[in-house]
Design a protein around this motif. Sequence first.
Motif, PDB file in Angstrom:
ATOM      1  N   GLN A  45       0.819  -1.215   0.000  1.00 22.00           N
ATOM      2  CA  GLN A  45       0.000   0.000   0.000  1.00 22.00           C
ATOM      3  C   GLN A  45       0.850   1.261   0.000  1.00 22.00           C
ATOM      4  O   GLN A  45       0.457   2.280  -0.578  1.00 22.00           O
ATOM      5  CB  GLN A  45      -0.944  -0.002   1.203  1.00 22.00           C
ATOM      6  N   GLN A  46       2.036   1.222   0.627  1.00 16.06           N
ATOM      7  CA  GLN A  46       2.899   2.410   0.639  1.00 16.06           C
ATOM      8  C   GLN A  46       3.317   2.781  -0.783  1.00 16.06           C
ATOM      9  O   GLN A  46       3.366   3.965  -1.146  1.00 16.06           O
ATOM     10  CB  GLN A  46       4.148   2.160   1.497  1.00 16.06           C
ATOM     11  N   THR A  53      -4.375   9.670   9.272  1.00 18.37           N
ATOM     12  CA  THR A  53      -4.692   8.331   8.790  1.00 18.37           C
ATOM     13  C   THR A  53      -3.796   7.963   7.618  1.00 18.37           C
ATOM     14  O   THR A  53      -3.245   6.853   7.549  1.00 18.37           O
ATOM     15  CB  THR A  53      -6.166   8.251   8.366  1.00 18.37           C
ATOM     16  N   LEU A  54      -3.638   8.902   6.684  1.00 20.08           N
ATOM     17  CA  LEU A  54      -2.770   8.655   5.537  1.00 20.08           C
ATOM     18  C   LEU A  54      -1.343   8.372   6.001  1.00 20.08           C
ATOM     19  O   LEU A  54      -0.674   7.466   5.463  1.00 20.08           O
ATOM     20  CB  LEU A  54      -2.799   9.861   4.601  1.00 20.08           C
ATOM     21  N   ASP A  55      -0.875   9.114   6.990  1.00 18.52           N
ATOM     22  CA  ASP A  55       0.482   8.887   7.495  1.00 18.52           C
ATOM     23  C   ASP A  55       0.658   7.476   8.030  1.00 18.52           C
ATOM     24  O   ASP A  55       1.703   6.847   7.828  1.00 18.52           O
ATOM     25  CB  ASP A  55       0.810   9.903   8.595  1.00 18.52           C
ATOM     26  N   THR A  56      -0.342   6.953   8.722  1.00 23.63           N
ATOM     27  CA  THR A  56      -0.225   5.587   9.260  1.00 23.63           C
ATOM     28  C   THR A  56      -0.235   4.551   8.141  1.00 23.63           C
ATOM     29  O   THR A  56       0.387   3.502   8.262  1.00 23.63           O
ATOM     30  CB  THR A  56      -1.358   5.277  10.252  1.00 23.63           C
ATOM     31  N   TRP A  57      -0.920   4.832   7.042  1.00 27.48           N
ATOM     32  CA  TRP A  57      -0.908   3.914   5.891  1.00 27.48           C
ATOM     33  C   TRP A  57       0.444   3.908   5.188  1.00 27.48           C
ATOM     34  O   TRP A  57       0.814   2.921   4.555  1.00 27.48           O
ATOM     35  CB  TRP A  57      -1.987   4.307   4.878  1.00 27.48           C
ATOM     36  N   LEU A  58       1.173   5.018   5.299  1.00 28.73           N
ATOM     37  CA  LEU A  58       2.462   5.154   4.614  1.00 28.73           C
ATOM     38  C   LEU A  58       3.644   4.634   5.435  1.00 28.73           C
ATOM     39  O   LEU A  58       4.744   4.494   4.910  1.00 28.73           O
ATOM     40  CB  LEU A  58       2.707   6.623   4.260  1.00 28.73           C
ATOM     41  N   LEU A  59       3.429   4.356   6.701  1.00 30.68           N
ATOM     42  CA  LEU A  59       4.515   3.871   7.551  1.00 30.68           C
ATOM     43  C   LEU A  59       4.945   2.466   7.130  1.00 30.68           C
ATOM     44  O   LEU A  59       4.169   1.713   6.539  1.00 30.68           O
ATOM     45  CB  LEU A  59       4.066   3.849   9.009  1.00 30.68           C
ATOM     46  N   PRO A  60       6.201   2.081   7.421  1.00 28.12           N
ATOM     47  CA  PRO A  60       6.622   0.700   7.157  1.00 28.12           C
ATOM     48  C   PRO A  60       5.749  -0.295   7.913  1.00 28.12           C
ATOM     49  O   PRO A  60       5.245  -0.004   9.000  1.00 28.12           O
ATOM     50  CB  PRO A  60       8.067   0.674   7.681  1.00 28.12           C
ATOM     51  N   ASP A  61       5.580  -1.472   7.348  1.00 21.76           N
ATOM     52  CA  ASP A  61       4.706  -2.489   7.958  1.00 21.76           C
ATOM     53  C   ASP A  61       5.100  -2.806   9.393  1.00 21.76           C
ATOM     54  O   ASP A  61       4.245  -3.120  10.225  1.00 21.76           O
ATOM     55  CB  ASP A  61       4.759  -3.785   7.138  1.00 21.76           C
ATOM     56  N   GLU A  62       6.402  -2.745   9.676  1.00 23.92           N
ATOM     57  CA  GLU A  62       6.861  -3.155  11.005  1.00 23.92           C
ATOM     58  C   GLU A  62       6.671  -2.074  12.070  1.00 23.92           C
ATOM     59  O   GLU A  62       6.884  -2.325  13.257  1.00 23.92           O
ATOM     60  CB  GLU A  62       8.335  -3.564  10.948  1.00 23.92           C
ATOM     61  N   SER A 117       5.015   0.253  14.788  1.00 25.68           N
ATOM     62  CA  SER A 117       3.916   0.004  15.733  1.00 25.68           C
ATOM     63  C   SER A 117       2.687   0.838  15.412  1.00 25.68           C
ATOM     64  O   SER A 117       1.572   0.501  15.823  1.00 25.68           O
ATOM     65  CB  SER A 117       4.391   0.295  17.163  1.00 25.68           C
ATOM     66  N   GLU A 118       2.867   1.939  14.659  1.00 32.39           N
ATOM     67  CA  GLU A 118       1.740   2.810  14.311  1.00 32.39           C
ATOM     68  C   GLU A 118       1.174   2.533  12.917  1.00 32.39           C
ATOM     69  O   GLU A 118       0.235   3.197  12.484  1.00 32.39           O
ATOM     70  CB  GLU A 118       2.168   4.273  14.408  1.00 32.39           C
ATOM     71  N   PHE A 119       1.749   1.568  12.213  1.00 25.20           N
ATOM     72  CA  PHE A 119       1.260   1.230  10.875  1.00 25.20           C
ATOM     73  C   PHE A 119      -0.184   0.716  10.942  1.00 25.20           C
ATOM     74  O   PHE A 119      -0.559  -0.016  11.856  1.00 25.20           O
ATOM     75  CB  PHE A 119       2.152   0.155  10.254  1.00 25.20           C
ATOM     76  N   ARG A 120      -0.979   1.120   9.945  1.00 24.18           N
ATOM     77  CA  ARG A 120      -2.344   0.618   9.820  1.00 24.18           C
ATOM     78  C   ARG A 120      -2.575   0.184   8.375  1.00 24.18           C
ATOM     79  O   ARG A 120      -2.150   0.860   7.431  1.00 24.18           O
ATOM     80  CB  ARG A 120      -3.367   1.693  10.199  1.00 24.18           C
ATOM     81  N   ALA A 121      -3.258  -0.928   8.204  1.00 26.30           N
ATOM     82  CA  ALA A 121      -3.570  -1.426   6.867  1.00 26.30           C
ATOM     83  C   ALA A 121      -4.644  -0.549   6.224  1.00 26.30           C
ATOM     84  O   ALA A 121      -5.613  -0.147   6.874  1.00 26.30           O
ATOM     85  CB  ALA A 121      -4.045  -2.871   6.938  1.00 26.30           C
ATOM     86  N   MET A 122      -4.453  -0.235   4.969  1.00 23.21           N
ATOM     87  CA  MET A 122      -5.428   0.556   4.230  1.00 23.21           C
ATOM     88  C   MET A 122      -6.599  -0.324   3.831  1.00 23.21           C
ATOM     89  O   MET A 122      -6.398  -1.408   3.257  1.00 23.21           O
ATOM     90  CB  MET A 122      -4.772   1.151   2.983  1.00 23.21           C
ATOM     91  N   PRO A 123      -7.834   0.094   4.100  1.00 27.63           N
ATOM     92  CA  PRO A 123      -8.987  -0.716   3.705  1.00 27.63           C
ATOM     93  C   PRO A 123      -9.012  -0.939   2.196  1.00 27.63           C
ATOM     94  O   PRO A 123      -8.607  -0.076   1.413  1.00 27.63           O
ATOM     95  CB  PRO A 123     -10.178   0.131   4.159  1.00 27.63           C
ATOM     96  N   GLU A 124      -9.499  -2.083   1.777  1.00 28.91           N
ATOM     97  CA  GLU A 124      -9.546  -2.407   0.359  1.00 28.91           C
ATOM     98  C   GLU A 124     -10.384  -1.402  -0.416  1.00 28.91           C
ATOM     99  O   GLU A 124     -10.073  -1.064  -1.562  1.00 28.91           O
ATOM    100  CB  GLU A 124     -10.110  -3.823   0.158  1.00 28.91           C
TER     101      GLU A 124
END
Length: 426
Positions: A5-6, A33-42, A44-51
Motif C-alpha cells: 500500500q505504501q 490516517t494517511l500517514d499511518t498507511w504510509l509507515l513501514p509495515d513493522e 507500531s503505528e502502521f495501519r492497513a489501508m482498507p480495500e
Amino acid sequence: MTTPQQVVLRDAMRRLDMTRDAFADRIGCRRRTLDTWLLPDESSEFRAMPEIARRFVQEILERAAPRSPDSTQSVYNDGLTADAGGAMRHLLSVEQFDREGVEALFRLADVMQPIARRRKVTRVLEGAVLANLFFEASTRTRVSFGAAFCRLGGSVCDTTGFTFSSMAKGESIHDTSRVISGYADAIVVRHPEQGAVTQFARATYVPVVNGGDGPGEHPTQALLDLYTLQREFSRVGKQLDGAHIALMGDLKYGRTVHSLMKLLGLYKGVRFTLIAPPGLDMPSAIVEQAARNGNAVEVRSVPGPGLANVDMLYATRIQKERFTGESIESLDNRFRIDRSFVEANCAPDVVLMHPLPRDSTPGAIDLSTDLDRDPRLAIFRQTDNGIPVRMAIFAQLLKVDQLVQKSMRDATWTAPSQVGPEDTLE
C-alpha cells in the motif's frame, strides 16, 4: 503478490502531483490516517489501508487526465544509453531521463524500501557480479553501490585508485572496459576525467553506471537527492513544481549539483538561487540550459539575507583537490552553514541537504555538525535513500524490476530499529 500500500499511495501522490495534505483531502481521510498507511509495515503505528480505499485510489488514477506532453523533457538517447526498445542500457547522465522515467524509477525504489530497511530479502541477482571500478578515492558511494547490489542477491568485486590498476601500466580505457566486461555483469565507474565513463560504456554491452566523472556529473547522487527531496517535501506539504532551490558552495566542481540542477529542470516553475565564491560559479552551460527550460536563476557571490523563502538549501564542499589555479580568498565564514546561519536566514521548514562528505573539523567552511540533531537536516536520510534508488537502477539495467516484489521474503536476522541517533529507518 499485491503491491504494498505504501508504494500504491506514493505512486498516486506523484502521478497526481499532490502533497500529503491535498491527497488525504482528495481521498476523504485525515492526514494522520494517511500517514499511518504510509509507515513501514513493522512500525507500531502502521495501519492497513482498507480495500475500499485502495479501489478508490485506483479509480481516481484511472480518471486522471494524462500528463501534458510539455510537462516533460525529451529523453537523452544517442543509442548508447538506451536499447532499441527504449530500455536503459547504461546510466551515464541525468539527461537520459524525462519526468515519467524519473517517477518510474522512484516507484521501483519505493518497492525496494523494505529490502533496504533490512526487513525483506531477495535473490533476483543471485550469481551476478558487479565490478566497482573507482579510480578516485571513495567510501560512501562505493559501499552504497556494493550494498545495493548485494541486497539484490549479487556479489561485488572492488578496485580503488590508479596505482593498483592496469591503467597505471598504460592500458587504455577501451581495453580495461572490455576485459572487465568478461568478468562482471555490471560495472560502476568513478573516474577523475569528465567523459571517461562514457568511453567505458562505448567499449561494452555490459551495463555501465557513472559513479562520478571528474567535474562532470554524478547522476545516481542527483537521483537519490531528488528522491529524498520529494519525500521531505511530502512531509511538510510542499511540491517540487514551483519550488525555490538554493545551491551553495563549490558549484564549479560540485558535480552533484550539476546533475541535480538538470533533474530539477524537469519540474515546472522551479527557481534557483546559486551562491558561490567568485571563480567557483555554476558552469554557464548549465545555467543557460535552466533558463531555456523556463527556470528563474539568480546568481550571487555572497550568502545571507534573501534565503527566507527558500524551500531547500543544498550545500557543497569546496573541492580544492580539483582546483587548477583558482583562488578562494573570498571564502570566509559567511559560507559556513551552521545553526546561527540557518536561524538567521532560512525558513522554519527549509530542507537542508549535502552530498557528503563534509568537512567536520571545528570551524570548517562547510555544513556544521551543530545541525546534526535538527530535523530539517536530511543528509543521513539522503545516504539511506541511496540504497533503494541504486537497487532500482540495477534492477532496471539487469531487467529484473518485475521480479523483485514477488521474490521478497522476510529477513531472518534482527534488523536495527534505527540506524543512528539522528534518524530512524521510517
